[in-house]
Design a protein around this motif. Sequence first.
Motif, PDB file in Angstrom:
ATOM      1  N   UNK A   1       0.820  -1.211   0.000  1.00 27.10           N
ATOM      2  CA  UNK A   1       0.000   0.000   0.000  1.00 27.10           C
ATOM      3  C   UNK A   1       0.857   1.264   0.000  1.00 27.10           C
ATOM      4  N   UNK A   2       1.953   1.274   0.750  1.00 32.29           N
ATOM      5  CA  UNK A   2       2.813   2.456   0.816  1.00 32.29           C
ATOM      6  C   UNK A   2       3.468   2.783  -0.524  1.00 32.29           C
ATOM      7  N   UNK A   3       3.584   1.783  -1.399  1.00 33.79           N
ATOM      8  CA  UNK A   3       4.209   1.979  -2.699  1.00 33.79           C
ATOM      9  C   UNK A   3       3.223   2.382  -3.790  1.00 33.79           C
ATOM     10  N   UNK A   4       1.947   2.370  -3.471  1.00 34.08           N
ATOM     11  CA  UNK A   4       0.942   2.719  -4.461  1.00 34.08           C
ATOM     12  C   UNK A   4       1.027   4.195  -4.836  1.00 34.08           C
ATOM     13  N   UNK A   5       0.793   4.458  -6.082  1.00 37.10           N
ATOM     14  CA  UNK A   5       0.809   5.823  -6.601  1.00 37.10           C
ATOM     15  C   UNK A   5      -0.150   6.718  -5.828  1.00 37.10           C
ATOM     16  N   UNK A   6      -1.315   6.196  -5.482  1.00 41.70           N
ATOM     17  CA  UNK A   6      -2.340   6.980  -4.782  1.00 41.70           C
ATOM     18  C   UNK A   6      -1.864   7.470  -3.420  1.00 41.70           C
ATOM     19  N   UNK A   7      -0.882   6.797  -2.842  1.00 41.43           N
ATOM     20  CA  UNK A   7      -0.410   7.200  -1.521  1.00 41.43           C
ATOM     21  C   UNK A   7       0.710   8.238  -1.584  1.00 41.43           C
ATOM     22  N   UNK A   8       1.078   8.664  -2.772  1.00 41.94           N
ATOM     23  CA  UNK A   8       2.156   9.647  -2.940  1.00 41.94           C
ATOM     24  C   UNK A   8       1.622  11.075  -2.818  1.00 41.94           C
ATOM     25  N   UNK A   9       2.529  11.996  -2.484  1.00 43.32           N
ATOM     26  CA  UNK A   9       2.158  13.404  -2.433  1.00 43.32           C
ATOM     27  C   UNK A   9       2.052  13.955  -3.850  1.00 43.32           C
ATOM     28  N   UNK A  10       1.483  15.133  -3.979  1.00 43.53           N
ATOM     29  CA  UNK A  10       1.332  15.767  -5.292  1.00 43.53           C
ATOM     30  C   UNK A  10       2.683  15.950  -5.969  1.00 43.53           C
ATOM     31  N   UNK A  11       3.677  16.361  -5.210  1.00 41.66           N
ATOM     32  CA  UNK A  11       5.012  16.589  -5.761  1.00 41.66           C
ATOM     33  C   UNK A  11       5.649  15.273  -6.214  1.00 41.66           C
ATOM     34  N   UNK A  12       5.487  14.221  -5.411  1.00 40.18           N
ATOM     35  CA  UNK A  12       6.032  12.918  -5.776  1.00 40.18           C
ATOM     36  C   UNK A  12       5.370  12.393  -7.051  1.00 40.18           C
ATOM     37  N   UNK A  13       4.066  12.605  -7.165  1.00 44.91           N
ATOM     38  CA  UNK A  13       3.347  12.162  -8.363  1.00 44.91           C
ATOM     39  C   UNK A  13       3.861  12.870  -9.607  1.00 44.91           C
ATOM     40  N   UNK A  14       4.127  14.150  -9.505  1.00 48.49           N
ATOM     41  CA  UNK A  14       4.622  14.922 -10.637  1.00 48.49           C
ATOM     42  C   UNK A  14       5.978  14.386 -11.102  1.00 48.49           C
ATOM     43  N   UNK A  15       6.852  14.081 -10.160  1.00 47.61           N
ATOM     44  CA  UNK A  15       8.169  13.530 -10.486  1.00 47.61           C
ATOM     45  C   UNK A  15       8.017  12.171 -11.167  1.00 47.61           C
ATOM     46  N   UNK A  16       7.141  11.329 -10.622  1.00 51.07           N
ATOM     47  CA  UNK A  16       6.913   9.998 -11.189  1.00 51.07           C
ATOM     48  C   UNK A  16       6.397  10.115 -12.617  1.00 51.07           C
TER      49      UNK A  16
END
Length: 67
Positions: free
Chosen positions: A12-27
């Motif tokens: 669950x901690x590795x799921x995209x949905x659990x990332x912050x907005x900034x982390x999602x942008x980088x990904x």
Amino acid sequence: MSIEYKLYNVEKKDLYASKTKEEKEVIRKKMVEEAKIRGIKPTARKYNTYPQTVKRWMKKYENETQK
């Protein structure tokens, strides 16, 4: 009744949905750059997502760079 689909067994901690907005942008940016080099399907597998998702982000970033 809703059906939950999982691509792979992911914590669950590795799921995209659990990332912050900034982390999602980088990904997303990494995913788009890799897709240009490796291809859409291999990139989708690496990022545990669907090829359509990779295509969508590629199109979005392409449209942003053309503006």
